[in-house]
Design an enzyme around this catalytic site. Structure first.
Site, PDB file in Angstrom:
ATOM      1  N   HIS A   1       0.862  -1.178   0.000  1.00  0.00           N
ATOM      2  CA  HIS A   1       0.000   0.000   0.000  1.00  0.00           C
ATOM      3  C   HIS A   1       0.897   1.226   0.000  1.00  0.00           C
ATOM      4  O   HIS A   1       1.892   1.275   0.724  1.00  0.00           O
ATOM      5  CB  HIS A   1      -0.884  -0.026   1.250  1.00  0.00           C
ATOM      6  CG  HIS A   1      -2.025   0.929   1.205  1.00  0.00           C
ATOM      7  ND1 HIS A   1      -1.854   2.282   1.281  1.00  0.00           N
ATOM      8  CD2 HIS A   1      -3.363   0.726   1.096  1.00  0.00           C
ATOM      9  CE1 HIS A   1      -3.041   2.878   1.223  1.00  0.00           C
ATOM     10  NE2 HIS A   1      -3.974   1.948   1.101  1.00  0.00           N
TER      11      HIS A   1
ATOM     12  N   ARG B   1      -6.827  10.203   0.115  1.00  0.00           N
ATOM     13  CA  ARG B   1      -6.663  10.702  -1.263  1.00  0.00           C
ATOM     14  C   ARG B   1      -8.011  10.747  -1.972  1.00  0.00           C
ATOM     15  O   ARG B   1      -8.289  11.653  -2.750  1.00  0.00           O
ATOM     16  CB  ARG B   1      -5.668   9.820  -2.024  1.00  0.00           C
ATOM     17  CG  ARG B   1      -4.230  10.116  -1.636  1.00  0.00           C
ATOM     18  CD  ARG B   1      -3.262   9.102  -2.208  1.00  0.00           C
ATOM     19  NE  ARG B   1      -3.352   7.819  -1.514  1.00  0.00           N
ATOM     20  CZ  ARG B   1      -3.406   6.635  -2.102  1.00  0.00           C
ATOM     21  NH1 ARG B   1      -3.374   6.555  -3.416  1.00  0.00           N
ATOM     22  NH2 ARG B   1      -3.492   5.532  -1.386  1.00  0.00           N
TER      23      ARG B   1
END
Ligand code: FAD
Length: 655
Positions: A257, A277
């Site tokens: 990740h 995000r």
């Protein structure tokens, strides 16, 4: 004759995360007497940690969404190596599974007009993740747990016993899947007969007898030093399947990740959810530059904004603008961060900056990202409403897993064995999109439970018999760490036992340094040598004390699993000479279309006789190539020809 306590069930589910609980509910509702067994406390599975949401094309926020678009996104994210039938079923069935959760009591965040709200996530064309703030996994597990309790209450009314048809064995670990043997003693044609288990608190052994076993044990992250995964992720289910004779598929694909915490050292690796995000957070390097615009690969050029202005407009007007590159699939973002740090443009503690403070008002940040706000405040003394976070890649998810039949979740080659959730391979191809795991758990958990129950119903009269020798052997294997001192074959004198914690640390360092986010042939060969050495040393992993809650003993047993699985990852990663999704080779940096047709299968060959062996690390990992099944033409027709040319092998395009 073994004296280990035995209990009879129709279906045994190993694991009480999202996949295991959904499987257990389905099996019980289909009439199977079902046992769930889990290493941790009931309700504490890794699924609880899931933050961002569940991906399902419900079209609540953008009416253009549908299962076909979700299918396309999933295949693109997985770089077309997905078991396409699984990706199809997943995209089609995910909305029903989310609605079903709601009817069982899940309280999702809502849109202004009262529908289940959906948020943006990397690689998803439309806002698609149903969520509960950034604590979605907790709500999912809470709801499934509540459903289990309500089924137990029904059973109480009918039978006078809450646990007559559905029982949870918490804080218990399975160390072996048991199988039938023929009269000649051969394992040929054998099928599942149950599972060998120990209770963590007392160290007591017991056997759950059942014709069907569903493995739902999650991932493997604890084999790596920097990981977002919880202590339970020691690859147990992967190893149990290997030891039972089932193959593992494409184990080279491990997802790093892009955004784990990098500071302070004690929390390095803990996840910073992609929702940051998805909700507008941006990545910057030490020069303050939004560097992701430099890293949009050719295959995605048409789909992502080419300027900051366009990317920013997309949040308000997604139909007329392209999404910002911070929302590229995870593998792309993780590699980009890695390159920036390597080029000397990283943050003080070796990551990059992730900023929401200049993008949203403080109260919106606290409302939409409450866990992230608290996580940074409490663990790093950083106020994310006022300053940037420092983030870097962390080992997060394994795409590889037990090879299963797409429709039934049946493990290949072992009748009676099923697998669902992160432990099963194929669904996500070479890279999983965020949010697609929680939906995967529900879709394939349900399917595994259904087919496990149907299969077990065929044995109402003549149940597969548990073999006493296997039970005794499994008990001896589990007790081995208490008498680890002794000579190796060919030696005269004994050697001192090895410390399981030291072995674990060496394994984690090896996987991190030599089979990590960027891989090189020579380093993986070194890793395989080191793993072979660790396997020999793990034979002498020894512990002191007794069987009552002894964590050193538990780790010594888990080591067998981590070592087997790590070897599969390293072997497959060395074999695949291309870069695709969660597998990046510096010495083979591009995706090679010829490799799209190839799956890598790992099997355990055991010269000492499989289940009869007490040696926890006997046997060799064999790797075989297998041609993938051609993608059905109506599914291919969902893509533009120009796009397929980028992915499919030459002969596939011709066909
Ligand atoms: P788990 O939930 O891990 O359950 C495994 C179970 O198996 C546990 O009960 C464990 O005790 C048991 N077990 C293991 N070994 C044994 C054994 N030998 N014997 C008995 N029991 C055993 N995915 C998304 O889709 N959306 C997200 O927002 C998201 N956020 C995430 C955030 C974090 C921090 C992390 C780490 C992951 C996230 N993921 C997310 C991924 C997702 O959470 C996992 O892939 C998923 O929860 C795995 O579920 P599972 O049911 O397969 O396994």
């Amino acid at each position: 004759m073994s004296v280990v306590d035995r209990q009879e069930w129709d279906v045994v589910v190993v694991g009480a995360g999202g996949a295991g609980l959904r499987a257990a509910i389905e099996a019980r509702e289909r009439g199977a007497r079902t046992a769930v067994i889990c290493k941790s406390l009931f309700g504490k599975a890794h699924t609880v940690m899931a933050e961002g949401g569940i991906a399902a094309a419900m079209a609540n926020v953008n009416e253009h969404d549908n299962w076909q678009v979700h299918f396309r996104d999933t295949m693109r994210g997985g770089k077309f190596l997905n078991q396409w039938r699984m990706a199809e079923l997943h995209a089609q069935e995910a909305p029903d599974r989310v609605w079903e959760l709601e009817t069982w009591g899940a309280l999702f965040d809502r849109t202004k007009d009262g529908r289940i709200s959906q948020r943006n996530f990397g690689g998803h064309e439309y806002p698609r993740l149903a969520h509960v703030g950034d604590r979605t996994g907790l709500e999912l597990i809470r709801t499934l747990q509540q459903k289990i309790v309500s089924l137990q209450q029904e059973d109480m009314k009918e039978t006078g016993d809450y646990e007559s048809r559905l029982k949870v064995y918490q804080e218990c670990t399975v160390t072996r899947i048991l199988k039938t043997v023929s009269h000649s003693g051969s394992a040929a044609g054998s099928r599942v007969s149950g599972a060998f288990c120990y209770e963590r608190e007392s160290g007591r052994f017991f056997v759950l007898e059942a014709p069907s076993v569903v493995i739902a044990t999650g991932g493997i992250g604890k084999s790596f030093k920097v990981t977002s995964n919880s202590w339970e992720y020691t690859g147990d289910g992967h190893a149990l399947a290997l030891l039972a004779g089932a193959p593992l598929l494409n184990m080279e694909f491990v997802q790093f990740h892009p955004t784990g915490m990098v500071w302070p050292p004690s929390v390095k690796g803990i996840l910073v959810t992609e929702s940051v995000r998805g909700d507008g957070g941006v990545l910057r390097n030490s020069d303050g530059k939004r560097f992701m615009f430099e890293y949009i690969p050719d295959v995605f050029k048409e789909k992502y904004a080419q300027s900051e202005e366009e990317g920013d407009r997309w949040y308000e007007d997604p139909d007329n603008n392209r999404r910002p590159p911070e929302l590229l699939p995870r593998d792309e973002v993780a590699r980009a961060i890695n390159s920036e740090v390597k080029a000397g443009r990283g943050s003080p503690h070796g990551g990059v900056f992730l900023d929401v403070s200049t993008r949203m008002p403080a109260e919106v940040i606290r409302r939409r990202l409450p866990s992230m706000y608290h996580q940074f405040k409490e663990l790093a003394d950083v106020d994310i409403t006022a300053e940037s976070m420092e983030v870097g890649p962390t080992c997060h998810y394994v795409m590889g897993g037990i090879a299963v039949e797409s429709d039934t979740a049946a493990a290949r080659g072992v009748p009676g064995l099923f697998a669902a959730g992160e432990v099963a391979g194929g669904m996500h191809g070479s890279n999983r999109l965020g949010g697609n795991s929680l939906s995967d758990l529900l879709v394939f958990g349900r399917r595994a439970g259904l087919h496990a129950a149907e299969y077990a119903a065929g044995f109402a009269e003549d149940r597969p018999a548990v073999d006493d020798i296997q039970v005794d052997t499994a008990a001896a294997e589990a007790l081995r760490p208490f008498s680890a001192e002794g000579p190796e074959p060919g030696e005269e004198n004994g050697r001192p036992p090895e410390n399981p914690y030291t072995l674990h640390q060496e394994l984690q360092q090896t996987m991190n340094d030599l089979v990590g986010i960027i891989r090189r042939g020579g380093e993986m060969e070194q890793a395989l040598e080191k793993l072979a050495d660790l396997r020999v040393r793990a034979r002498r992993a020894g512990v002191e004390g007794h069987r009552q809650f002894n964590p050193g003993w538990h780790l010594a047993l888990d080591l067998r699993n981590m070592l087997l699985v790590s070897e599969c990852v390293a072997r497959a990663a060395l074999e695949r000479t291309e870069s695709r999704g969660g597998h990046t080779r510096e010495d083979h940096p591009t995706m090679d279309r010829a490799w799209r047709r190839i799956n890598l299968l790992c099997r355990l060959t055991d010269p000492t006789g499989g289940l009869a062996a007490t040696d926890p690390v006997a046997g060799q990992i064999d790797l075989a190539r297998e041609t993938t099944e051609p993608i059905r033409s109506d599914l291919l027709a969902l893509f533009e020809k120009e796009e397929l040319v980028k992915y499919l092998a030459e002969e596939e395009l011709y066909e």
